[in-house]
Design a protein around this motif. Structure first.
Motif, PDB file in Angstrom:
ATOM      1  N   LYS A  55      11.851  54.863   3.067  1.00 13.71           N
ATOM      2  CA  LYS A  55      12.270  53.483   3.311  1.00 13.71           C
ATOM      3  C   LYS A  55      13.780  53.298   3.417  1.00 13.71           C
ATOM      4  O   LYS A  55      14.253  52.158   3.484  1.00 13.71           O
ATOM      5  CB  LYS A  55      11.693  52.530   2.244  1.00 13.71           C
ATOM      6  CG  LYS A  55      10.182  52.390   2.336  1.00 13.71           C
ATOM      7  CD  LYS A  55       9.666  51.327   1.375  1.00 13.71           C
ATOM      8  CE  LYS A  55       8.148  51.148   1.533  1.00 13.71           C
ATOM      9  NZ  LYS A  55       7.617  50.123   0.622  1.00 13.71           N
ATOM     10  N   TYR A 156       4.219  58.090  14.121  1.00 10.28           N
ATOM     11  CA  TYR A 156       4.087  56.802  14.813  1.00 10.28           C
ATOM     12  C   TYR A 156       5.483  56.251  15.065  1.00 10.28           C
ATOM     13  O   TYR A 156       6.343  56.249  14.166  1.00 10.28           O
ATOM     14  CB  TYR A 156       3.312  55.794  13.971  1.00 10.28           C
ATOM     15  CG  TYR A 156       1.900  56.205  13.628  1.00 10.28           C
ATOM     16  CD1 TYR A 156       0.826  55.825  14.429  1.00 10.28           C
ATOM     17  CD2 TYR A 156       1.639  56.954  12.485  1.00 10.28           C
ATOM     18  CE1 TYR A 156      -0.473  56.192  14.112  1.00 10.28           C
ATOM     19  CE2 TYR A 156       0.341  57.334  12.148  1.00 10.28           C
ATOM     20  CZ  TYR A 156      -0.701  56.948  12.972  1.00 10.28           C
ATOM     21  OH  TYR A 156      -1.982  57.317  12.652  1.00 10.28           O
ATOM     22  N   ASN A 158       7.126  52.740  16.112  1.00 12.13           N
ATOM     23  CA  ASN A 158       6.789  51.314  16.256  1.00 12.13           C
ATOM     24  C   ASN A 158       5.274  51.107  16.289  1.00 12.13           C
ATOM     25  O   ASN A 158       4.726  50.387  17.140  1.00 12.13           O
ATOM     26  CB  ASN A 158       7.443  50.729  17.512  1.00 12.13           C
ATOM     27  CG  ASN A 158       8.954  50.795  17.432  1.00 12.13           C
ATOM     28  OD1 ASN A 158       9.545  50.587  16.369  1.00 12.13           O
ATOM     29  ND2 ASN A 158       9.600  51.110  18.543  1.00 12.13           N
ATOM     30  N   ASN A 159       4.602  51.792  15.351  1.00 12.41           N
ATOM     31  CA  ASN A 159       3.150  51.696  15.126  1.00 12.41           C
ATOM     32  C   ASN A 159       2.309  52.293  16.258  1.00 12.41           C
ATOM     33  O   ASN A 159       1.086  52.117  16.267  1.00 12.41           O
ATOM     34  CB  ASN A 159       2.729  50.240  14.871  1.00 12.41           C
ATOM     35  CG  ASN A 159       3.357  49.687  13.614  1.00 12.41           C
ATOM     36  OD1 ASN A 159       3.405  50.352  12.583  1.00 12.41           O
ATOM     37  ND2 ASN A 159       3.861  48.457  13.685  1.00 12.41           N
ATOM     38  N   GLU A 160       2.924  52.982  17.190  1.00 12.39           N
ATOM     39  CA  GLU A 160       2.181  53.658  18.257  1.00 12.39           C
ATOM     40  C   GLU A 160       2.227  55.170  18.021  1.00 12.39           C
ATOM     41  O   GLU A 160       3.315  55.745  17.850  1.00 12.39           O
ATOM     42  CB  GLU A 160       2.790  53.325  19.620  1.00 12.39           C
ATOM     43  CG  GLU A 160       2.031  53.936  20.786  1.00 12.39           C
ATOM     44  CD  GLU A 160       2.627  53.564  22.136  1.00 12.39           C
ATOM     45  OE1 GLU A 160       2.251  54.188  23.151  1.00 12.39           O
ATOM     46  OE2 GLU A 160       3.483  52.651  22.174  1.00 12.39           O
ATOM     47  N   LYS A 161       1.048  55.801  18.000  1.00 14.42           N
ATOM     48  CA  LYS A 161       0.991  57.239  17.731  1.00 14.42           C
ATOM     49  C   LYS A 161       1.649  58.017  18.860  1.00 14.42           C
ATOM     50  O   LYS A 161       1.305  57.866  20.022  1.00 14.42           O
ATOM     51  CB  LYS A 161      -0.459  57.694  17.566  1.00 14.42           C
ATOM     52  CG  LYS A 161      -0.598  59.156  17.132  1.00 14.42           C
ATOM     53  CD  LYS A 161      -2.039  59.611  17.109  1.00 14.42           C
ATOM     54  CE  LYS A 161      -2.838  58.912  16.016  1.00 14.42           C
ATOM     55  NZ  LYS A 161      -4.227  59.450  15.936  1.00 14.42           N
ATOM     56  N   ASP A 209      14.035  50.745  15.752  1.00 17.10           N
ATOM     57  CA  ASP A 209      12.753  51.449  15.788  1.00 17.10           C
ATOM     58  C   ASP A 209      12.285  51.811  14.376  1.00 17.10           C
ATOM     59  O   ASP A 209      13.085  52.212  13.528  1.00 17.10           O
ATOM     60  CB  ASP A 209      12.856  52.735  16.610  1.00 17.10           C
ATOM     61  CG  ASP A 209      12.870  52.473  18.110  1.00 17.10           C
ATOM     62  OD1 ASP A 209      12.576  51.329  18.507  1.00 17.10           O
ATOM     63  OD2 ASP A 209      13.174  53.400  18.874  1.00 17.10           O
ATOM     64  N   LYS A 210      10.977  51.682  14.161  1.00 14.67           N
ATOM     65  CA  LYS A 210      10.350  52.057  12.895  1.00 14.67           C
ATOM     66  C   LYS A 210       9.587  53.366  13.105  1.00 14.67           C
ATOM     67  O   LYS A 210       8.746  53.467  13.984  1.00 14.67           O
ATOM     68  CB  LYS A 210       9.391  50.960  12.429  1.00 14.67           C
ATOM     69  CG  LYS A 210       8.689  51.234  11.107  1.00 14.67           C
ATOM     70  CD  LYS A 210       7.767  50.068  10.750  1.00 14.67           C
ATOM     71  CE  LYS A 210       7.042  50.292   9.434  1.00 14.67           C
ATOM     72  NZ  LYS A 210       6.132  49.151   9.125  1.00 14.67           N
ATOM     73  N   ILE A 212       7.140  56.235  11.372  1.00 18.66           N
ATOM     74  CA  ILE A 212       6.222  56.549  10.282  1.00 18.66           C
ATOM     75  C   ILE A 212       5.730  57.981  10.460  1.00 18.66           C
ATOM     76  O   ILE A 212       5.198  58.337  11.517  1.00 18.66           O
ATOM     77  CB  ILE A 212       5.018  55.593  10.259  1.00 18.66           C
ATOM     78  CG1 ILE A 212       5.483  54.150  10.054  1.00 18.66           C
ATOM     79  CG2 ILE A 212       4.030  55.991   9.152  1.00 18.66           C
ATOM     80  CD1 ILE A 212       4.357  53.129  10.133  1.00 18.66           C
ATOM     81  N   GLU A 214       3.289  61.051   8.803  1.00 25.30           N
ATOM     82  CA  GLU A 214       2.134  61.213   7.922  1.00 25.30           C
ATOM     83  C   GLU A 214       1.660  62.663   7.959  1.00 25.30           C
ATOM     84  O   GLU A 214       1.610  63.281   9.020  1.00 25.30           O
ATOM     85  CB  GLU A 214       1.003  60.287   8.380  1.00 25.30           C
ATOM     86  CG  GLU A 214      -0.271  60.403   7.565  1.00 25.30           C
ATOM     87  CD  GLU A 214      -1.371  59.494   8.066  1.00 25.30           C
ATOM     88  OE1 GLU A 214      -2.482  59.549   7.518  1.00 25.30           O
ATOM     89  OE2 GLU A 214      -1.120  58.724   9.034  1.00 25.30           O
ATOM     90  N   VAL A 222       8.215  56.339   5.649  1.00 23.55           N
ATOM     91  CA  VAL A 222       8.611  55.262   6.565  1.00 23.55           C
ATOM     92  C   VAL A 222      10.127  55.107   6.569  1.00 23.55           C
ATOM     93  O   VAL A 222      10.751  55.024   5.501  1.00 23.55           O
ATOM     94  CB  VAL A 222       7.966  53.914   6.161  1.00 23.55           C
ATOM     95  CG1 VAL A 222       8.362  52.825   7.149  1.00 23.55           C
ATOM     96  CG2 VAL A 222       6.453  54.049   6.072  1.00 23.55           C
ATOM     97  N   THR A 224      13.466  53.232   9.152  1.00 28.14           N
ATOM     98  CA  THR A 224      13.847  52.425  10.307  1.00 28.14           C
ATOM     99  C   THR A 224      15.220  52.850  10.781  1.00 28.14           C
ATOM    100  O   THR A 224      16.142  53.054   9.975  1.00 28.14           O
ATOM    101  CB  THR A 224      13.862  50.932   9.960  1.00 28.14           C
ATOM    102  OG1 THR A 224      12.540  50.542   9.512  1.00 28.14           O
ATOM    103  CG2 THR A 224      14.237  50.090  11.160  1.00 28.14           C
TER     104      THR A 224
END
Length: 233
Positions: A55, A156, A158-161, A209-210, A212, A214, A222, A224
């Motif tokens: 973060k 990911y 911006n929440n897109e894989k 841009d975010k 992520i 995993e 996470v 940014t």
């Protein structure tokens, strides 16, 4: 057992002890850097100041904004015990007998490849001087070394894989990497080794841009991206 890797812990360790190392360990990656074959792991030392925690912002300097700044989700191994001239069998036996305790966590390995510098094949300079690494959020200590390669690494943007591959798509296993490292480098404190990943289909990041990252059973990491002059420490 999953101790939290707080930013304070990481920064204190990085400034004083921690040695972050990247390893070229995937056939696509080493070919991208100009190697036809990889007869042994290629290690690249990073500046400890490149490490931050979960973060916390990825601070992009003005000169790299608009350039190719690529994130990668990777499995990282962590160990503190000095390793000197250990064979692969020695490493495996020590891990099985819990005489060598290693942990695993996630790294967001971010590399800036500046086309103006024309250095496509100079992997050591690209990965050591132009890199940023967020690590965490937990360190898993009790894991099965034989099955860890079956876990998946996912990124990911911006929440897109954007990236998904098996962790174990490596040229060299954890034991082989540690063995070769012990025969060529002196370990004097806590060490992080990024095990490498498939670099295909990577996307560049920009301020706002975010990202992520995993790895199966390791929660998520996470961060940014922000412009350096707007970053809050």
């Amino acid at each position: 057992e999953k101790p939290a890797l707080s930013n304070e812990y990481l920064l204190r360790g990085a400034v004083t002890y921690l040695s972050p190392v990247d390893v070229l360990n995937h056939y696509v990656l080493w070919r991208n850097y100009g190697y036809k074959e990889l007869p042994h792991p290629v290690f690249i030392a990073k500046n400890p100041s490149c490490i931050v925690g979960h973060k916390h912002p990825i601070m992009l300097s003005e000169e790299c904004i608009g350039q190719q700044v690529e994130p990668e989700s990777e499995l990282v191994i962590y160990f503190k015990k000095p390793l000197i001239h250990q064979s692969v069998n020695d490493i495996v036996k020590q891990i099985e007998e819990k005489r060598l305790r290693i942990g695993i966590t996630i790294e967001n390995d971010i590399t800036w490849q500046d086309p103006a510098k024309n250095i496509p094949a100079e992997a050591s300079r690209i990965k050591s001087q132009y890199s940023f690494a967020s690590v965490g959020p937990f360190l898993e200590l009790n894991f099965d070394i034989d099955s860890v390669s079956e876990r998946k690494s996912i990124l990911y943007l911006n929440n897109e894989k954007k990236q998904e591959c098996k962790v174990g798509e490596w040229k060299y296993s954890i034991a082989e990497v540690l063995s070769y490292y012990s025969q060529n480098f002196l370990t004097v404190g806590p060490t992080l080794i990024s095990m490498g990943t498939n670099p295909e289909n990577l996307q560049s990041v920009k301020p706002g841009d975010k990202v992520i990252c995993e790895v199966t059973d390791l929660d998520i990491l996470v961060n940014t991206a922000v412009e350096y002059r707007n970053a809050k420490s």
